[in-house]
Scaffold this motif. Structure first.
Motif, PDB file in Angstrom:
ATOM      1  N   GLU A 104     -28.647  13.053  86.428  1.00  0.00           N
ATOM      2  CA  GLU A 104     -28.462  11.815  85.692  1.00  0.00           C
ATOM      3  C   GLU A 104     -29.009  10.610  86.491  1.00  0.00           C
ATOM      4  N   ILE A 105     -28.754  10.638  87.809  1.00  0.00           N
ATOM      5  CA  ILE A 105     -29.222   9.521  88.635  1.00  0.00           C
ATOM      6  C   ILE A 105     -30.748   9.534  88.741  1.00  0.00           C
ATOM      7  N   GLN A 143     -24.708  15.320  88.015  1.00  0.00           N
ATOM      8  CA  GLN A 143     -24.672  13.930  88.519  1.00  0.00           C
ATOM      9  C   GLN A 143     -26.010  13.526  89.124  1.00  0.00           C
ATOM     10  N   HIS A 146     -25.028   3.595  91.300  1.00  0.00           N
ATOM     11  CA  HIS A 146     -25.049   5.024  90.952  1.00  0.00           C
ATOM     12  C   HIS A 146     -24.118   5.730  91.924  1.00  0.00           C
ATOM     13  N   ARG A 147     -23.293   6.626  91.432  1.00  0.00           N
ATOM     14  CA  ARG A 147     -22.337   7.271  92.332  1.00  0.00           C
ATOM     15  C   ARG A 147     -22.457   8.776  92.339  1.00  0.00           C
ATOM     16  N   THR A 183     -27.966  -1.964  90.244  1.00  0.00           N
ATOM     17  CA  THR A 183     -27.331  -0.938  89.430  1.00  0.00           C
ATOM     18  C   THR A 183     -26.627   0.046  90.363  1.00  0.00           C
ATOM     19  N   HIS A 217     -31.239  -0.693  93.093  1.00  0.00           N
ATOM     20  CA  HIS A 217     -30.231   0.332  92.837  1.00  0.00           C
ATOM     21  C   HIS A 217     -29.443   0.603  94.104  1.00  0.00           C
ATOM     22  N   SER A 234     -32.053   8.228  85.505  1.00  0.00           N
ATOM     23  CA  SER A 234     -31.864   6.810  85.239  1.00  0.00           C
ATOM     24  C   SER A 234     -32.695   5.930  86.183  1.00  0.00           C
ATOM     25  N   LEU A 240     -27.237   3.586  95.616  1.00  0.00           N
ATOM     26  CA  LEU A 240     -26.761   4.958  95.450  1.00  0.00           C
ATOM     27  C   LEU A 240     -25.619   5.159  96.442  1.00  0.00           C
TER      28      LEU A 240
END
Ligand code: ADP
Ligand code: ZN
Ligand code: ZN
Length: 768
Positions: free
Chosen positions: A221-222, A218, A396-397, A394, A237, A225, A239
């Motif tokens: 990926e963040i 995870q 993001h988690r 955007t 973004h 991105s 987060l």
């Protein structure tokens, strides 16, 4: 010599925003530039004569022009430039213009807020004596050996290394004193100049170098991105990751990418409280890189140093609290802004300019064309709305805690239910469950964190006779006085005073009721009262001095706080009881129990964010737990165990909470679905206060677009503070643009003015 008032003797004109007063938008006064300042640049701090008396005032050059439409004979010249301070980058001037417009603050005051006081007065300036070669010794003369060595060293140094600082020269010549150099100066063979400069010095921090082996998928990926957006364009973004989910690790990887590309990262943290740990982690992970730190725990000299290093372009990373959003990073160098704990109320400044550091950060990123990353475990509804419904950020988690860490188990305890089981009549702030858990945690070697968001001993001072009903209020505010004890002796209060938490006046505790002469009682809660109870129930904590109260009464400044946290981290202190100061971002592996004494302190406030604050407070403080290898436990005491904010915080369920809350706000037309501005009129005279507010509301209604709702005037929830009556007008607009248009018109017509009699708060976070 011709006077500077003759316009042929002018090198151009400058618009100057003065630091004090003068509110018009856009703002700035025209001055002539004398020939001696022909190279004046935008962003420089200058002194100018102001008003009929030509009082000298500091200001900033915001624009340069060759000509002016004004009568040149009536234009005053700039007195001088501020030789000591560096000019502000153009990106900051643009930001100041935006703040001035958006938050209704005079431009000059906004610029003044961007330059720390320590920089303006050049705190910690070091004077250095510099030496250079004037003339060779007369032919045939042979100076003494030591003096000769000095002359040789000077001759060997290239022109780039001249002049040389006197002590450094002595060292280079192998001398133990500067005596021989001074003798050469006396003989006029060497010349001397003084140079004042700020010594560069990196703030010392405990350095933490731990680095996880690999990122979780995870996290990877963040990082990938967001990393893809580091391309010289604005993007925003959010987060959203539970406490301990590895957000900071994501920041660190992104920081690495940005500084490798030669750009600067600006990272904001809510309060000084967070900086020691985050600072240590950043410094530890970027050895060889330069991390400038801007926070209130520094000395004035350090603050000036750090600021100067940033403006000089020496710093790769700038870390600081709210006002660090104004870090003078050179134009074109900013590559990424990170706002950690973006939901935190301390990003809002409660003086002119009343900006929100998070929102200014987003705007700054737009101006600098770089990404901005907001991180938190409990997004503000504003950011959540932007990331979900509006989709302008955007999302993001990070759904789980970092490997090896587990979310603590949260137990909600019904305070009233607990009280039924007590035999004695004494009031207990620690119910049996919390008390038992404290005991077993301490016995098991764990540390304990207790939160109560109210300082003092008791927040009511009253007559015991209900028929009489006297309560001690503040003479100057519509609030109750709070009892503070001077000290505790074996858990019993000794001496003390009463204080108003709004105007801070203090008085003696009255012995008897002024109406009926009965002996007064005190009740309600406060951190001191919890401390007293702990002393009675856990005497070993008091005796061993292993317990500490942390609130603004016990901590005098940021350094005290750093020190306290250091002792807690080292295990010398086993239990901290404190106000929300301790609920934020602290990361202590030893904490195995977190207790919330009363989760309801905020829930009943007349503020539409009461539920949001309660959710944040409970989630954040619970997040301090279980950061070591042992799982943690959280106990939340409440009088209202069914409150959704408390129930959902205990279940770590932000999304359900936010969805419900956003639906409520939509239904009521409240932020973040609409934009709000709040205007508070203040006056010692009630009638005048009311009249001014009524007139203003009427004028605003006439000028407002049909879709803007205007409420009031009405008395503020606290209708009088420090002797001044307070009437508020609330403006609610479907878009920020419409609200801005209205405020700008009102401002230019002189209807609203920032000053003692009126507060204009755009996007307010305090509604009291
Ligand atoms: P947050 O900022 O979300 O509260 P942190 O980044 O501080 O979380 O991470 C919490 C703890 O987990 C830290 O001690 C950190 O070193 C550790 N950690 C973070 N990411 C990882 C990972 N991928 N593997 C192992 N440990 C990690
Ligand atoms: Zn008061
Ligand atoms: Zn009475």
């Amino acid at each position: 010599m011709a006077t500077l008032f003759e316009h042929e003797n002018v090198a151009g004109y400058a618009r100057v925003a003065v630091e004090r007063g003068v509110d018009r938008y856009p703002d700035g006064l025209t001055y002539a530039i004398p020939p001696a300042l022909a190279d004046l640049a935008v962003g420089e701090r200058v002194t100018v004569p102001l008003g009929a008396a030509d009082r000298l005032t500091a200001g900033y050059v915001v624009e340069l022009t060759r000509s002016t439409d004004l009568d040149p004979k009536r234009i005053k010249p700039i007195k001088d430039r501020d030789h000591a301070t560096r000019r502000l980058p153009v990106e900051l001037l643009d930001l100041a213009r935006w703040i001035s417009g958006y938050y209704c603050a005079p431009l000059g005051m906004t610029l003044a807020a961007m330059m720390p006081a320590a920089v303006k007065r050049q705190a910690g300036l070091v004077n250095k004596t510099m030496v250079h070669l004037l003339a060779p010794p007369p032919a045939g003369e042979k100076p003494p050996a030591k003096q000769r060595r000095v002359l040789e060293v000077l001759a060997e140094l290239g022109p780039a290394q001249h002049p040389v600082e006197i002590r450094q020269l002595a060292r280079l010549a192998g001398l133990s004193t500067t005596g021989p150099i001074k003798r050469l100066v006396a003989r006029n063979l060497l010349g001397v100049t003084t140079r004042s400069s700020v010594e560069a010095g990196w703030v010392k921090q405990a350095v933490d170098t731990t680095c996880p082996e690999t990122l979780t998928p995870q996290q990877q990926e963040i990082v990938r991105s967001i990393g893809d957006t580091l391309v010289g364009r604005f993007s925003a973004h959010l987060l959203f990751g539970v406490t301990g989910s590895g957000k900071t690790e994501v920041y660190i990887r992104l920081i690495q990418q940005v500084i490798d590309a030669g750009k600067v990262v600006l990272m904001l943290v809510p309060e000084i409280a967070l900086t020691p740990q985050t600072g240590g982690r950043l410094i530890g992970r970027f050895p060889g890189r330069r991390v400038a730190i801007l926070h209130s725990g520094l000395t004035a000299a350090q603050r000036n140093q750090q600021w100067t290093m940033v403006v000089d372009g020496t710093a790769d990373v700038v870390l600081g609290a709210r006002s660090a959003v104004f870090a003078p990073i050179p134009d074109g160098r900013l590559g990424l802004i990170i706002v950690d704990e973006e939901h935190d109320g301390s990003y809002k400044q409660d003086q002119v300019p009343r900006y929100n550091g998070r929102d200014v950060a987003v705007r700054r990123a737009q101006l600098a064309r770089c990404p901005v990353l907001l991180g938190t475990a409990t997004p503000s509804l504003e950011s959540w709305h932007n990331a979900t419904i509006r989709a302008s950020y955007t999302l993001h988690r990070l759904r789980k805690r970092a490997p090896g860490l587990r979310l603590p188990k949260v137990t909600i305890v019904d305070f009233i239910e607990q009280r039924k089981h007590r035999r004695d009549r004494r009031i207990h702030l620690l119910g049996p469950i919390l008390e038992g858990a404290i005991g077993s945690t301490l016995d098991g070697g764990g540390n304990v964190l207790l939160l109560l968001n109210r300082r003092g001993y008791a927040n009511y001072i009253a007559c015991p006779d209900h028929q009489c009903g006297w309560l001690m209020g503040c003479d100057d505010c519509d609030t109750m006085m709070v009892y503070h004890v001077a000290r505790l002796s074996h858990g019993e209060p000794v001496g003390g005073y009463v204080q108003c938490h709004h105007c801070l006046t203090e008085q003696r505790l009255p012995a008897t009721c002024p109406l009926c002469d009965r002996k007064v009682t005190t009740f309600g809660l406060g951190t001191q009262r919890v401390e007293a109870e702990l002393q009675r129930k856990f005497p070993e904590l008091a005796e061993g001095r292993t317990m500490l109260r942390v609130d603004s009464d016990s901590m005098h400044g940021a350094r005290d706080f750093h020190d306290a946290l250091g002792r807690f981290a080292a295990g010398k202190i086993r239990l901290l009881i404190g106000t929300q100061m301790i609920s934020k971002g602290l990361d202590f592996p030893r904490v195995r129990l977190v207790g919330v004494i009363n989760a309801d302190t905020a829930i009943n406030l007349p503020d539409f964010r009461a539920a949001e604050r309660t959710f944040q407070l409970v989630s954040q403080v619970a997040g301090r737990c279980g950061r070591g290898t042992e799982p943690g436990r959280v106990i939340v005491q409440t009088l209202a165990p069914d409150t959704p904010a408390i129930r959902l915080a205990a279940a770590h369920d932000y999304v359900t909470f936010a969805t419900g809350e956003l639906a409520d706000r939509t239904r009521c037309g409240l932020p973040p679905v609409t934009r709000m501005a709040r205007i508070v009129c203040r006056d010692k005279d009630y009638e005048r206060c009311r009249r001014v507010a009524c007139t203003l509301a009427g004028e605003l209604k006439q000028r407002a677009a049909a879709s803007i709702r205007i409420h009031g005037p009405a008395p503020c929830p606290i209708a009088r503070i420090a002797g001044k009556h307070r009437q508020q007008i609330e403006l609610l607009s479907p878009t920020p643009g419409l609200l801005q248009d209205l405020l700008t018109v009102a401002r230019n017509e002189g209807l609203i003015k920032a000053g003692a009699a009126m507060v204009v708060d755009v996007d307010p976070i305090s509604m009291l």
